[in-house]
Design an enzyme around this catalytic site. Structure first.
Site, PDB file in Angstrom:
ATOM      1  N   LYS A  79      -4.740  11.028   2.701  1.00  0.00           N
ATOM      2  CA  LYS A  79      -4.373   9.626   2.922  1.00  0.00           C
ATOM      3  C   LYS A  79      -2.900   9.427   2.559  1.00  0.00           C
ATOM      4  O   LYS A  79      -2.430   9.972   1.561  1.00  0.00           O
ATOM      5  CB  LYS A  79      -5.271   8.728   2.061  1.00  0.00           C
ATOM      6  CG  LYS A  79      -5.108   7.230   2.325  1.00  0.00           C
ATOM      7  CD  LYS A  79      -6.071   6.405   1.464  1.00  0.00           C
ATOM      8  CE  LYS A  79      -5.965   4.923   1.766  1.00  0.00           C
ATOM      9  NZ  LYS A  79      -6.884   4.083   0.972  1.00  0.00           N
ATOM     10  N   SER A 159      -9.551   0.441   3.596  1.00  0.00           N
ATOM     11  CA  SER A 159      -8.259   0.862   4.063  1.00  0.00           C
ATOM     12  C   SER A 159      -8.189   2.336   4.484  1.00  0.00           C
ATOM     13  O   SER A 159      -7.290   2.714   5.219  1.00  0.00           O
ATOM     14  CB  SER A 159      -7.215   0.620   2.968  1.00  0.00           C
ATOM     15  OG  SER A 159      -7.464   1.451   1.857  1.00  0.00           O
ATOM     16  N   SER A 183     -12.530   0.520  -0.160  1.00  0.00           N
ATOM     17  CA  SER A 183     -11.727   1.260   0.834  1.00  0.00           C
ATOM     18  C   SER A 183     -12.128   2.698   1.076  1.00  0.00           C
ATOM     19  O   SER A 183     -11.588   3.344   1.967  1.00  0.00           O
ATOM     20  CB  SER A 183     -10.255   1.238   0.434  1.00  0.00           C
ATOM     21  OG  SER A 183      -9.675  -0.007   0.728  1.00  0.00           O
TER      22      SER A 183
END
Lengths: 492, 95
Positions: A79, A159, A183
């Protein structure tokens, strides 16, 4: 072996150990898949093929010497919230521009120390603020799942939408993710993948772009519970550089999976039966209860009376902490600068052009609730409510070992469907946010398909630092529900 | 809680974010809606409740008070949009 990208992380590890495949072969297969699919899915904001091949070659050399680590030669996605030394890290915000960290986050360093290979940096909502990946400065990642017979693009959740979509589309074996209000778990639920947010303090936050420091926690998204267990074991651990990381032994999570759930006490909280939960999510919840009962667990009705206040309290605490954390983006020390007529004007221009709409909204809310005269009414009040939310769980642990809930009220939605109304988007986190508020571990495991043919997940919540029990219970659900694969590869 | 446009501008100034007239109008509605929604917390009796300060009851670790890092000014300014001789460069602040 025909398609190396279809292996689970565990299968790939075994294939490497048995020398059936090399780290370079495994990496090349993934790089090819990324080249073919990333245009349509937009999951990688920065593929790093040369770096990956270099790491893979070094892996093969270590394997040849009999010096292999726990994740030796296994290609992962990272990420873009994790700082990677010398490799652009943006948190998917324009304000970080071409930022190339001079240091490596502890969690990713743990992965490289174990021999893992980085395929690239994955898309996410800007500064991890969002539930659909639509706030990314690079445009959203796309869910590889589509509604049956339809071609509308669906959100991969957020997210960590790049992480969830990349794992579901086989563009990496597993991925790192972070979870502040849901998330990891919400995107996992929306893509048929497994996502675990460990207990606050389990993974070091050092080198992860900060959103809300008292809530942020790193964890993996993977294709199976066993894969998630394998990833978490390597990612977790005490780090002197993060004073909130906990100095406690990290168990062998994968080894504990075989123990099953006989005698496990499972709590079902009545407060989660909310209006607005889809009928199929409710049905799946009942199904999950049945599966655990059949496997020998006992089911208990419990009450978590302050559940409904978790989300509004979160939307005071998270923006407040974000407004402080994001004060560092001033156009002076790193990232972009938009020159103004004086220093203050330079700050204001830089932040105005560097931040997207959702980030601005949250920084402003946070600034407001922390501004003179409002601190007690908002932030302090929310922190007191947080004590009550944690107290609900503390009481529940007298009677149960884990809590079972749906992960989200409904399956993946289309782009634009919720982005016009911030409050509606915030409701995506209604079942996940309590877990962050109480600092507990939570896992989302795929449990079924909606009538539209898209995945739905169940969430298990555990006692502090009892990720092992959580993974065990999740494995039971996985064994009963089976695995869910995207029916048609349309992106390459 | 209604947030008027003047308050939005004041908050934006505190947050050092320049906003346009259109943005100010939009934010007036959005921030008011969010603050109205969090208002439900006032239903909760928190009179005798301590605010949560940590999620897990651990005491913070202490370490020797010694320098463990440093001597790398060049690395610190490496990502700066503008720097000179290991200093960050900003617009003139003193006339």
């Amino acid at each position: 072996m025909t398609d190396l990208t279809k292996l689970t992380l565990t299968e790939a590890r075994d294939a490497i150990a048995k020398k059936k495949v090399s780290a370079v072969e495994l990496t090349e297969a993934h790089l090819k898949a990324i080249e073919a699919g990333n245009g349509a899915l937009n999951v990688y904001v920065l593929p790093t093929p040369e770096h990956a091949l270099e790491q893979a070659k070094a892996s093969d050399a270590r394997i040849a010497k009999g010096d292999a680590g726990e994740l030796e030669g296994l290609p992962l996605g990272i990420k873009d919230l994790f700082c990677t030394e010398g490799i652009r890290t943006t948190a998917c915000s324009n304000i970080l521009d071409d930022f190339k960290p001079r240091y490596e986050s502890t969690v990713t360093q743990n992965l490289w120390n174990a021999g893992a290979v980085m395929l690239g940096k994955l898309n996410n909502d800007e500064f991890a603020m969002g539930s659909s990946n639509e706030t990314s400065a690079f445009g959203p990642a796309v869910n590889p799942w589509r509604r049956e017979g339809k071609e509308d693009k669906l959100v991969p959740g957020g997210s960590s939408g790049g992480s969830s979509a990349a794992v579901a589309a086989n563009l990496c074996l597993a991925a790192t993710a972070t979870d502040t209000g849901g998330s990891i778990r919400q995107p996992a639920a929306l893509t048929g993948t497994v996502g675990i947010k460990p207990t606050y303090g389990r993974c070091s936050r050092w080198g992860i772009v900060a959103f809300a420091s008292s809530l942020d926690q790193a964890g993996p998204i993977a294709r199976t519970v066993e894969d998630a267990a394998l990833m978490l074991k390597v990612m977790a651990g005490h780090d002197p550089k993060d004073s909130t990381s906990v100095d406690a032994p990290v168990p062998d999570y994968a080894a504990a999976l075989k123990d099953g759930v006989k005698g496990l006490r499972v709590g079902v909280p009545k407060e989660y039966r909310i209006n607005g939960m889809s009928e199929e999510a409710a049905k799946l919840w009942d199904q999950g209860i049945e599966w655990l009962k059949t496997a020998g667990a006992t089911i208990h009705d419990i009450s978590l009376p302050h559940t409904k206040y978790a989300l509004p309290a979160y939307y005071i605490i998270a923006p407040a902490e974000a407004s402080s954390n994001l004060a560092r983006y001033d156009g002076v020390r790193y990232g972009m600068r938009k020159p103004g007529k004086d220093l203050i004007d330079t700050y204001e221009e830089t932040r105005s052009q560097g931040f997207g709409a959702e980030v601005k909204r949250r920084v402003l809310i946070g600034t407001y609730v922390l501004s003179a005269g409002y601190y007690d009414a908002y932030y302090l009040k929310a922190q007191k409510v947080r004590t009550l939310i944690k107290g609900d769980f503390d009481k529940a642990w007298d009677d149960v070992d884990v809590v079972l809930t749906p992960t989200t009220p409904s399956p993946a939605f289309a782009f634009g469907e919720k982005s016009g109304d911030p409050l509606q988007m915030y409701l995506e986190d209604i079942f996940t946010v309590t877990v962050n508020m109480a600092g507990l571990p939570g896992i989302s495991v795929p449990a079924g398909l909606s009538s539209e043919g898209t995945p739905l997940g169940l969430q298990l919540i555990g006692k502090p630092f009892d990720e092992a029990t959580l993974l065990r219970a999740a494995k039971t659900i996985e064994d009963a529900a089976g695995h869910f694969h995207v029916p048609q590869i349309w992106w390459s | 809680m209604h947030v008027d446009e003047a308050t939005v501008r004041r908050i934006a100034r505190l947050a050092r974010i320049k906003i346009t007239d259109d943005e100010a109008k939009g934010l007036e509605g959005e921030l008011s809606a969010i603050l109205d929604w969090v208002e439900q917390l006032s239903e909760v009796d928190t009179d005798k409740v301590e605010p949560m300060t940590r999620v897990v009851p651990i005491s913070l670790k202490q370490r020797e008070d010694v320098v463990t890092d440093g001597e790398k000014a060049d690395e610190i300014v490496a990502n700066a949009p503008m720097s000179e001789d290991d200093f960050f460069v900003v617009p003139k602040v003193v006339e």
